[in-house]
Design a protein around this motif. Structure first.
Motif, PDB file in Angstrom:
ATOM      1  N   GLY A 247     -16.227 -53.133  12.963  1.00 19.89           N
ATOM      2  CA  GLY A 247     -15.281 -52.112  12.531  1.00 19.89           C
ATOM      3  C   GLY A 247     -16.014 -50.796  12.335  1.00 19.89           C
ATOM      4  N   LEU A 248     -15.441 -49.729  12.864  1.00 21.95           N
ATOM      5  CA  LEU A 248     -15.997 -48.388  12.664  1.00 21.95           C
ATOM      6  C   LEU A 248     -14.870 -47.520  12.131  1.00 21.95           C
ATOM      7  CD1 LEU A 248     -18.063 -47.872  15.971  1.00 21.95           C
ATOM      8  CD2 LEU A 248     -19.021 -48.112  13.670  1.00 21.95           C
ATOM      9  N   SER A 249     -14.891 -47.235  10.857  1.00 20.73           N
ATOM     10  CA  SER A 249     -13.817 -46.485  10.180  1.00 20.73           C
ATOM     11  C   SER A 249     -12.430 -46.924  10.642  1.00 20.73           C
ATOM     12  CB  SER A 249     -13.956 -44.970  10.359  1.00 20.73           C
ATOM     13  OG  SER A 249     -15.160 -44.599  10.928  1.00 20.73           O
ATOM     14  N   GLY A 250     -12.168 -48.205  10.568  1.00 19.38           N
ATOM     15  CA  GLY A 250     -10.816 -48.680  10.863  1.00 19.38           C
ATOM     16  C   GLY A 250     -10.540 -48.997  12.324  1.00 19.38           C
ATOM     17  N   VAL A 251     -11.489 -48.613  13.214  1.00 20.47           N
ATOM     18  CA  VAL A 251     -11.343 -48.925  14.632  1.00 20.47           C
ATOM     19  C   VAL A 251     -12.132 -50.207  14.901  1.00 20.47           C
ATOM     20  CG1 VAL A 251     -12.126 -48.150  16.905  1.00 20.47           C
ATOM     21  CG2 VAL A 251     -11.003 -46.553  15.373  1.00 20.47           C
ATOM     22  N   ARG A 252     -11.571 -51.091  15.744  1.00 20.47           N
ATOM     23  CA  ARG A 252     -12.326 -52.303  16.100  1.00 20.47           C
ATOM     24  C   ARG A 252     -12.974 -52.101  17.458  1.00 20.47           C
ATOM     25  NH1 ARG A 252     -11.100 -57.232  13.949  1.00 20.47           N
ATOM     26  NH2 ARG A 252     -10.737 -58.245  15.949  1.00 20.47           N
ATOM     27  N   LEU A 253     -14.271 -52.377  17.530  1.00 20.75           N
ATOM     28  CA  LEU A 253     -15.012 -52.114  18.762  1.00 20.75           C
ATOM     29  C   LEU A 253     -15.790 -53.354  19.186  1.00 20.75           C
ATOM     30  CD1 LEU A 253     -17.032 -48.959  19.628  1.00 20.75           C
ATOM     31  CD2 LEU A 253     -18.179 -51.158  19.764  1.00 20.75           C
ATOM     32  N   SER A 254     -15.768 -53.647  20.499  1.00 21.28           N
ATOM     33  CA  SER A 254     -16.598 -54.726  21.030  1.00 21.28           C
ATOM     34  C   SER A 254     -17.070 -54.359  22.430  1.00 21.28           C
ATOM     35  CB  SER A 254     -15.816 -56.050  21.048  1.00 21.28           C
ATOM     36  OG  SER A 254     -14.599 -55.907  21.743  1.00 21.28           O
ATOM     37  N   LEU A 255     -18.148 -55.011  22.874  1.00 18.31           N
ATOM     38  CA  LEU A 255     -18.736 -54.747  24.189  1.00 18.31           C
ATOM     39  C   LEU A 255     -18.598 -55.990  25.065  1.00 18.31           C
ATOM     40  CD1 LEU A 255     -22.025 -52.983  22.979  1.00 18.31           C
ATOM     41  CD2 LEU A 255     -19.868 -51.912  23.680  1.00 18.31           C
TER      42      LEU A 255
ATOM     43  N   PHE B  47      -7.146 -48.031  30.635  1.00 16.49           N
ATOM     44  CA  PHE B  47      -8.415 -48.419  31.248  1.00 16.49           C
ATOM     45  C   PHE B  47      -9.078 -47.184  31.833  1.00 16.49           C
ATOM     46  CE2 PHE B  47     -10.623 -50.593  34.996  1.00 16.49           C
ATOM     47  CZ  PHE B  47     -11.573 -51.253  34.236  1.00 16.49           C
ATOM     48  N   LEU B  48     -10.341 -46.954  31.464  1.00 16.00           N
ATOM     49  CA  LEU B  48     -11.102 -45.859  32.060  1.00 16.00           C
ATOM     50  C   LEU B  48     -11.990 -46.458  33.136  1.00 16.00           C
ATOM     51  CD1 LEU B  48     -10.306 -44.600  29.243  1.00 16.00           C
ATOM     52  CD2 LEU B  48     -12.295 -43.125  29.567  1.00 16.00           C
ATOM     53  N   THR B  49     -11.762 -46.044  34.373  1.00 11.21           N
ATOM     54  CA  THR B  49     -12.547 -46.610  35.477  1.00 11.21           C
ATOM     55  C   THR B  49     -13.351 -45.527  36.176  1.00 11.21           C
ATOM     56  OG1 THR B  49     -12.436 -47.867  37.562  1.00 11.21           O
ATOM     57  CG2 THR B  49     -10.644 -46.319  37.151  1.00 11.21           C
ATOM     58  N   GLU B  50     -14.500 -45.924  36.702  1.00  9.72           N
ATOM     59  CA  GLU B  50     -15.257 -45.029  37.572  1.00  9.72           C
ATOM     60  C   GLU B  50     -14.625 -45.100  38.966  1.00  9.72           C
ATOM     61  OE1 GLU B  50     -18.269 -46.229  39.886  1.00  9.72           O
ATOM     62  OE2 GLU B  50     -18.690 -48.178  38.995  1.00  9.72           O
ATOM     63  N   SER B  51     -14.967 -44.170  39.845  1.00 10.71           N
ATOM     64  CA  SER B  51     -14.493 -44.255  41.232  1.00 10.71           C
ATOM     65  C   SER B  51     -15.554 -43.704  42.170  1.00 10.71           C
ATOM     66  CB  SER B  51     -13.174 -43.498  41.402  1.00 10.71           C
ATOM     67  OG  SER B  51     -13.360 -42.128  41.120  1.00 10.71           O
TER      68      SER B  51
ATOM     69  N   VAL C 121     -16.634 -50.950  26.978  1.00  7.25           N
ATOM     70  CA  VAL C 121     -16.380 -50.760  25.553  1.00  7.25           C
ATOM     71  C   VAL C 121     -14.896 -50.959  25.288  1.00  7.25           C
ATOM     72  CG1 VAL C 121     -16.619 -49.196  23.595  1.00  7.25           C
ATOM     73  CG2 VAL C 121     -18.234 -49.043  25.511  1.00  7.25           C
ATOM     74  N   ARG C 122     -14.569 -51.949  24.459  1.00 10.30           N
ATOM     75  CA  ARG C 122     -13.181 -52.183  24.076  1.00 10.30           C
ATOM     76  C   ARG C 122     -12.953 -51.560  22.710  1.00 10.30           C
ATOM     77  NH1 ARG C 122      -9.889 -55.411  20.956  1.00 10.30           N
ATOM     78  NH2 ARG C 122      -7.980 -56.214  21.943  1.00 10.30           N
ATOM     79  N   ILE C 123     -11.937 -50.707  22.620  1.00  6.65           N
ATOM     80  CA  ILE C 123     -11.647 -50.014  21.364  1.00  6.65           C
ATOM     81  C   ILE C 123     -10.198 -50.286  20.982  1.00  6.65           C
ATOM     82  CG2 ILE C 123     -11.676 -47.781  20.176  1.00  6.65           C
ATOM     83  CD1 ILE C 123     -13.415 -46.787  22.619  1.00  6.65           C
ATOM     84  N   GLU C 124      -9.995 -50.769  19.772  1.00  2.00           N
ATOM     85  CA  GLU C 124      -8.641 -51.087  19.313  1.00  2.00           C
ATOM     86  C   GLU C 124      -8.345 -50.300  18.047  1.00  2.00           C
ATOM     87  OE1 GLU C 124      -8.015 -55.286  18.806  1.00  2.00           O
ATOM     88  OE2 GLU C 124      -6.068 -54.976  17.823  1.00  2.00           O
ATOM     89  N   SER C 125      -7.219 -49.617  18.058  1.00  5.59           N
ATOM     90  CA  SER C 125      -6.839 -48.820  16.892  1.00  5.59           C
ATOM     91  C   SER C 125      -5.321 -48.715  16.831  1.00  5.59           C
ATOM     92  CB  SER C 125      -7.464 -47.415  17.002  1.00  5.59           C
ATOM     93  OG  SER C 125      -7.003 -46.576  15.975  1.00  5.59           O
TER      94      SER C 125
ATOM     95  N   ALA D 199      -3.162 -50.179  19.636  1.00 11.33           N
ATOM     96  CA  ALA D 199      -3.452 -49.792  21.021  1.00 11.33           C
ATOM     97  C   ALA D 199      -4.872 -50.220  21.396  1.00 11.33           C
ATOM     98  CB  ALA D 199      -3.311 -48.283  21.185  1.00 11.33           C
ATOM     99  N   VAL D 200      -5.046 -50.639  22.660  1.00  7.92           N
ATOM    100  CA  VAL D 200      -6.365 -51.057  23.128  1.00  7.92           C
ATOM    101  C   VAL D 200      -6.779 -50.219  24.337  1.00  7.92           C
ATOM    102  CG1 VAL D 200      -7.732 -52.967  24.080  1.00  7.92           C
ATOM    103  CG2 VAL D 200      -5.988 -53.433  22.338  1.00  7.92           C
ATOM    104  N   TRP D 201      -7.968 -49.621  24.244  1.00  6.80           N
ATOM    105  CA  TRP D 201      -8.539 -48.876  25.359  1.00  6.80           C
ATOM    106  C   TRP D 201      -9.836 -49.556  25.792  1.00  6.80           C
ATOM    107  CZ3 TRP D 201      -7.860 -43.066  26.282  1.00  6.80           C
ATOM    108  CH2 TRP D 201      -6.576 -42.648  25.872  1.00  6.80           C
ATOM    109  N   VAL D 202     -10.108 -49.525  27.078  1.00  4.16           N
ATOM    110  CA  VAL D 202     -11.383 -50.048  27.572  1.00  4.16           C
ATOM    111  C   VAL D 202     -12.058 -48.989  28.445  1.00  4.16           C
ATOM    112  CG1 VAL D 202     -12.469 -51.738  29.125  1.00  4.16           C
ATOM    113  CG2 VAL D 202     -10.783 -52.502  27.445  1.00  4.16           C
ATOM    114  N   VAL D 203     -13.304 -48.658  28.081  1.00  8.79           N
ATOM    115  CA  VAL D 203     -14.118 -47.757  28.901  1.00  8.79           C
ATOM    116  C   VAL D 203     -15.073 -48.643  29.696  1.00  8.79           C
ATOM    117  CG1 VAL D 203     -15.747 -45.839  28.912  1.00  8.79           C
ATOM    118  CG2 VAL D 203     -14.031 -46.006  27.091  1.00  8.79           C
TER     119      VAL D 203
END
Ligand SMILES: [Zn+2]
Ligand SMILES: [Zn+2]
Length: 348
Positions: free
Chosen positions: A83-91, A137-141, A103-107, A110-114
């Motif tokens: 947990g980082l100030s209320g955000v849940r983060l995992s790799l 989802f943040l993807t490279e191209s 990087v999975r970020i949940e707040s 909502a869930v975002w993945v970089v």
């Protein structure tokens, strides 16, 4: 919005951290240690446990003057949540190089993945890409065009070994350029070490040492600068970063054939522009089908596209009914394109 693009990079206001910032910040979450993703000078870093030693070495090298001192690096196991100030983060594994992570970020539900950089092809030097379900989802191209399709790895290695054997026959050293972090080790994990002696440029050798310390089996190598005078290079394979191409460092090998391992070798003319004898198509990035299947597997309805060929990728995703947009970042993709390498190493 869980993430926003700022002058320093992708910022998560709710968690108070940046992902792969391109300027020094207070708290940086690092997807992997390639130079365009791991800027030095930040106060605290968070990265995956398998990537920790490489990041530490990369940051120490960038801070050779010792200006900023030993950086604070916290390592997370893949799948471990903090947990980082209320955000849940995992790799989660990205399959790009040793230690590379999404990087999975949940707040607030909502869930975002970089994804950082990733590939779906099997690679014995790192944990395989793991699809992570998310809303955004943040993807490279980097290779986001339909012409980019990777041949089977076994075919590529057979080609490298045949080229090496033919050079031996004609009394030439085989000088193979490969990105020093990730690609060179993947070559060393896939090549048949019985075929002859393998030498390395110092930039490659440093990362090989870290991979071996992490327990990744690589073909035995000798640092070329440490080889005795009078070494016969004619049966040798030499691995060097692309930045060594055309430098005086190459002279010691006498007659040689030069090859390059890169996704860019898929493009006609890319080999000739660099005065290379051979090109081998092997990339640490996803090809076009790989990018599309990663986006699909994320089940995201919104996709942010960074690196490389963003416009065609965004266009294609929109046609699939996704909310897609190009995002301006400073990530450079496979730097082989310019021949630049962040660690050319000052080789005598
Ligand atoms: Zn990378
Ligand atoms: Zn990148």
């Amino acid at each position: 919005m869980i993430l926003q693009v700022t002058d320093s990079g992708l910022y998560c206001p709710a968690g108070g951290f940046y992902v792969d910032p391109w300027r020094p910040v207070d708290r940086a979450v690092i997807t992997h240690a390639h130079a365009d993703h791991a800027c030095s000078g930040s106060r605290a870093y968070l990265t995956s446990r398998p990537g920790e030693a490489i990041l530490r070495s990369r940051l120490a090298e960038a801070d050779a003057g010792g200006a900023t001192g030993e950086p604070a690096i916290q390592a997370l196991d893949y799948g471990q949540t903090i947990g980082l100030s209320g955000v849940r983060l995992s790799l989660h594994p990205a399959g790009h190089i040793l230690g590379s992570a999404q990087v999975r970020i949940e707040s607030g539900g909502a869930v975002w993945v970089v994804s950082g950089d990733y590939k779906l092809e099997p690679d014995p030097t790192c944990a395989p890409f793991e699809p992570v379900a998310c809303h955004t989802f943040l993807t490279e191209s980097t290779f986001g065009l339909p012409i980019f399709r990777w041949p089977p790895e076994a075919e590529v290695f057979a080609g490298i070994e045949a080229w090496w054997a033919a050079n031996r026959q004609s009394g030439k050293a085989s000088l193979l350029f490969a990105y020093s972090l990730g690609k060179a080790q993947r070559v060393l994990a896939g090549i048949n070490p019985a075929a002859g002696p393998i030498y390395t440029h110092g930039a490659v050798e440093n990362f090989c040492r870290l991979y071996r310390q992490a327990g990744i089996p690589l073909a035995p190598t000798t640092h070329a600068a440490a080889a005795p005078a009078g070494t016969d290079w004619r049966d040798a394979l030499v691995l060097a970063p692309p930045s060594a191409n055309g430098t005086p460092w190459m002279r010691r090998f006498g007659p040689l054939s030069a090859g390059f391992v890169s996704g860019w070798m898929r493009i006609r003319g890319a080999r000739r522009r660099r005065s290379l004898d051979r090109g081998f198509v092997l990339s640490d990035h996803a090809d076009w089908p790989g990018l599309l299947s990663a986006v699909r597997a994320s089940r995201a309805s919104r996709v942010w596209v960074t690196h490389g060929y963003r416009a065609p990728m965004v266009e294609w995703l929109k046609q699939q009914g996704l909310d897609a947009q190009a995002v301006e970042t400073r990530y450079e993709g496979e730097q082989d394109e310019t021949g630049a390498d962040p660690t050319p190493g000052a080789e005598p």
